[in-house]
Motif scaffolding. Structure first.
Motif, PDB file in Angstrom:
ATOM      1  N   LYS A   1       0.959  -1.267  -0.334  1.00 32.75           N
ATOM      2  CA  LYS A   1      -0.091  -0.171   0.125  1.00 32.75           C
ATOM      3  C   LYS A   1       0.998   0.890   0.317  1.00 32.75           C
ATOM      4  N   SER A   2       1.786   1.305   0.876  1.00 30.04           N
ATOM      5  CA  SER A   2       2.507   2.648   0.546  1.00 30.04           C
ATOM      6  C   SER A   2       3.297   2.622  -0.667  1.00 30.04           C
ATOM      7  N   GLU A   3       4.126   1.226  -1.089  1.00 37.99           N
ATOM      8  CA  GLU A   3       4.394   1.598  -2.463  1.00 37.99           C
ATOM      9  C   GLU A   3       3.661   2.593  -2.957  1.00 37.99           C
ATOM     10  N   GLU A   4       1.988   1.962  -3.855  1.00 39.11           N
ATOM     11  CA  GLU A   4       1.858   2.699  -4.369  1.00 39.11           C
ATOM     12  C   GLU A   4       1.524   4.274  -4.050  1.00 39.11           C
ATOM     13  N   ILE A   5       0.878   4.249  -3.073  1.00 36.41           N
ATOM     14  CA  ILE A   5       1.041   5.900  -2.524  1.00 36.41           C
ATOM     15  C   ILE A   5       2.045   6.811  -2.372  1.00 36.41           C
ATOM     16  N   LEU A   6       3.494   6.292  -2.804  1.00 39.17           N
ATOM     17  CA  LEU A   6       4.624   6.182  -2.720  1.00 39.17           C
ATOM     18  C   LEU A   6       4.830   7.130  -4.096  1.00 39.17           C
ATOM     19  N   HIS A  33       0.781  17.374   1.639  1.00 40.78           N
ATOM     20  CA  HIS A  33      -0.134  17.592   0.823  1.00 40.78           C
ATOM     21  C   HIS A  33      -0.879  16.459  -0.310  1.00 40.78           C
ATOM     22  N   ILE A  34      -0.116  16.019  -1.134  1.00 44.97           N
ATOM     23  CA  ILE A  34      -1.078  15.612  -1.845  1.00 44.97           C
ATOM     24  C   ILE A  34      -0.144  14.082  -1.623  1.00 44.97           C
ATOM     25  N   ALA A  35       0.855  13.586  -0.874  1.00 45.07           N
ATOM     26  CA  ALA A  35       0.535  12.407  -0.632  1.00 45.07           C
ATOM     27  C   ALA A  35      -0.567  12.385   0.888  1.00 45.07           C
ATOM     28  N   ARG A  36      -0.499  13.410   1.539  1.00 46.58           N
ATOM     29  CA  ARG A  36      -1.494  13.027   3.029  1.00 46.58           C
ATOM     30  C   ARG A  36      -2.779  12.773   2.282  1.00 46.58           C
ATOM     31  N   THR A  37      -3.140  13.062   1.077  1.00 50.10           N
ATOM     32  CA  THR A  37      -4.331  13.039   0.440  1.00 50.10           C
ATOM     33  C   THR A  37      -4.350  11.773   0.265  1.00 50.10           C
ATOM     34  N   PHE A  38      -3.219  11.398  -0.422  1.00 50.40           N
ATOM     35  CA  PHE A  38      -3.148   9.881  -1.714  1.00 50.40           C
ATOM     36  C   PHE A  38      -3.328   8.607   0.251  1.00 50.40           C
ATOM     37  N   CYS A  39      -2.813   8.999   0.977  1.00 52.36           N
ATOM     38  CA  CYS A  39      -2.859   8.241   2.296  1.00 52.36           C
ATOM     39  C   CYS A  39      -3.869   8.158   2.554  1.00 52.36           C
ATOM     40  N   PHE A  40      -4.822   9.195   2.704  1.00 50.92           N
ATOM     41  CA  PHE A  40      -5.993   9.040   3.564  1.00 50.92           C
ATOM     42  C   PHE A  40      -7.145   8.056   2.695  1.00 50.92           C
ATOM     43  N   GLU A  41      -7.004   8.840   1.058  1.00 49.10           N
ATOM     44  CA  GLU A  41      -7.913   7.970   0.615  1.00 49.10           C
ATOM     45  C   GLU A  41      -7.416   6.748  -0.510  1.00 49.10           C
ATOM     46  N   SER A  42      -6.045   6.278   0.666  1.00 55.11           N
ATOM     47  CA  SER A  42      -5.845   4.844   1.050  1.00 55.11           C
ATOM     48  C   SER A  42      -6.471   4.306   1.918  1.00 55.11           C
ATOM     49  N   LEU A  48      -9.050   4.996   8.494  1.00 57.04           N
ATOM     50  CA  LEU A  48      -9.014   6.219   8.772  1.00 57.04           C
ATOM     51  C   LEU A  48      -9.906   6.896  10.568  1.00 57.04           C
ATOM     52  N   LEU A  49     -11.178   6.301  10.833  1.00 57.09           N
ATOM     53  CA  LEU A  49     -11.336   7.078  12.392  1.00 57.09           C
ATOM     54  C   LEU A  49     -10.940   6.200  13.211  1.00 57.09           C
ATOM     55  N   ARG A  50     -10.327   5.235  13.167  1.00 55.65           N
ATOM     56  CA  ARG A  50      -9.370   4.033  13.997  1.00 55.65           C
ATOM     57  C   ARG A  50      -8.524   4.534  14.254  1.00 55.65           C
ATOM     58  N   VAL A  51      -7.540   5.391  12.676  1.00 53.60           N
ATOM     59  CA  VAL A  51      -5.925   5.627  12.854  1.00 53.60           C
ATOM     60  C   VAL A  51      -6.187   7.467  13.771  1.00 53.60           C
ATOM     61  N   LYS A  52      -7.578   8.058  13.556  1.00 64.17           N
ATOM     62  CA  LYS A  52      -7.967   8.952  13.663  1.00 64.17           C
ATOM     63  C   LYS A  52      -7.789   9.341  15.899  1.00 64.17           C
ATOM     64  N   ASP A  53      -8.381   8.032  16.046  1.00 64.67           N
ATOM     65  CA  ASP A  53      -9.202   7.530  17.422  1.00 64.67           C
ATOM     66  C   ASP A  53      -8.019   7.098  18.310  1.00 64.67           C
ATOM     67  N   GLN A  54      -7.046   6.277  17.929  1.00 62.62           N
ATOM     68  CA  GLN A  54      -5.596   6.235  18.232  1.00 62.62           C
ATOM     69  C   GLN A  54      -4.978   7.224  18.209  1.00 62.62           C
ATOM     70  N   TRP A  55      -4.611   7.922  17.522  1.00 57.45           N
ATOM     71  CA  TRP A  55      -4.006   8.580  17.429  1.00 57.45           C
ATOM     72  C   TRP A  55      -4.534  10.037  18.870  1.00 57.45           C
ATOM     73  N   LEU A  56      -6.038  10.677  18.232  1.00 54.56           N
ATOM     74  CA  LEU A  56      -6.066  10.722  19.756  1.00 54.56           C
ATOM     75  C   LEU A  56      -5.885  10.276  20.828  1.00 54.56           C
ATOM     76  N   LEU A  57      -5.979   8.998  21.432  1.00 53.20           N
ATOM     77  CA  LEU A  57      -6.460   8.161  21.889  1.00 53.20           C
ATOM     78  C   LEU A  57      -4.226   8.692  22.805  1.00 53.20           C
ATOM     79  N   PHE A  58      -3.816   8.410  21.809  1.00 54.94           N
ATOM     80  CA  PHE A  58      -2.164   8.182  22.264  1.00 54.94           C
ATOM     81  C   PHE A  58      -1.877  10.033  23.186  1.00 54.94           C
ATOM     82  N   MET A  59      -2.075  10.827  21.974  1.00 48.22           N
ATOM     83  CA  MET A  59      -2.153  12.586  22.752  1.00 48.22           C
ATOM     84  C   MET A  59      -3.124  12.699  24.335  1.00 48.22           C
ATOM     85  N   ARG A  60      -3.815  12.378  23.901  1.00 49.82           N
ATOM     86  CA  ARG A  60      -4.682  12.846  25.362  1.00 49.82           C
ATOM     87  C   ARG A  60      -4.056  12.296  26.333  1.00 49.82           C
TER      88      ARG A  60
END
Length: 113
Positions: A1-6, A33-42, A48-60
């Motif tokens: 997945k990461s190779e395709e995004i790159l 911005h382009i890389a971020r967009t392609f990452c999120f599209e993948s 995406l929701l799980r990544v956001k939740d894990q990240w927010l939990l980690f920070m909080r």
């Protein structure tokens, strides 16, 4: 997945670079911005929701509530410093300082591991 995004990122940058007005936007930020967009599209909505939740939990868990919110708007929503400052009714320098602190927290956390 990461190779395709790159691959997609660099192909897009290569094909679209001539249309970028470097006097109007930062080239590095445009590429991120382009890389971020392609990452999120993948990702599926659930991923995406799980990544956001894990990240927010980690920070909080570390007490970085303000930094988490501001970094979330910058990273997940792609908002500019100016737009974030308007949203939080504060100066751009305050937003930049909090973004800088959030990134430093993350660097320390990941370098420690």
């Amino acid at each position: 997945k990461s190779e395709e995004i790159l691959f997609r990122t660099f192909t897009h940058i290569w094909n679209q670079y001539s249309s970028v007005d470097v006097s109007m936007q930062n080239t590095c930020l445009w590429m991120v911005h382009i890389a971020r967009t392609f990452c999120f599209e993948s990702l599926s909505k659930e991923e995406l929701l799980r990544v956001k939740d894990q990240w927010l939990l980690f920070m909080r868990e570390r007490g970085w509530n303000e930094e988490a919110e501001i970094l979330g708007y910058a990273f997940f929503k792609g908002m500019s410093v100016q737009k974030i400052a308007e949203k939080f009714n504060c100066s751009e320098s305050v937003v930049r300082k909090q973004l800088h602190e959030a990134v430093n927290y993350l660097k320390k956390e990941y370098v420690a591991k």
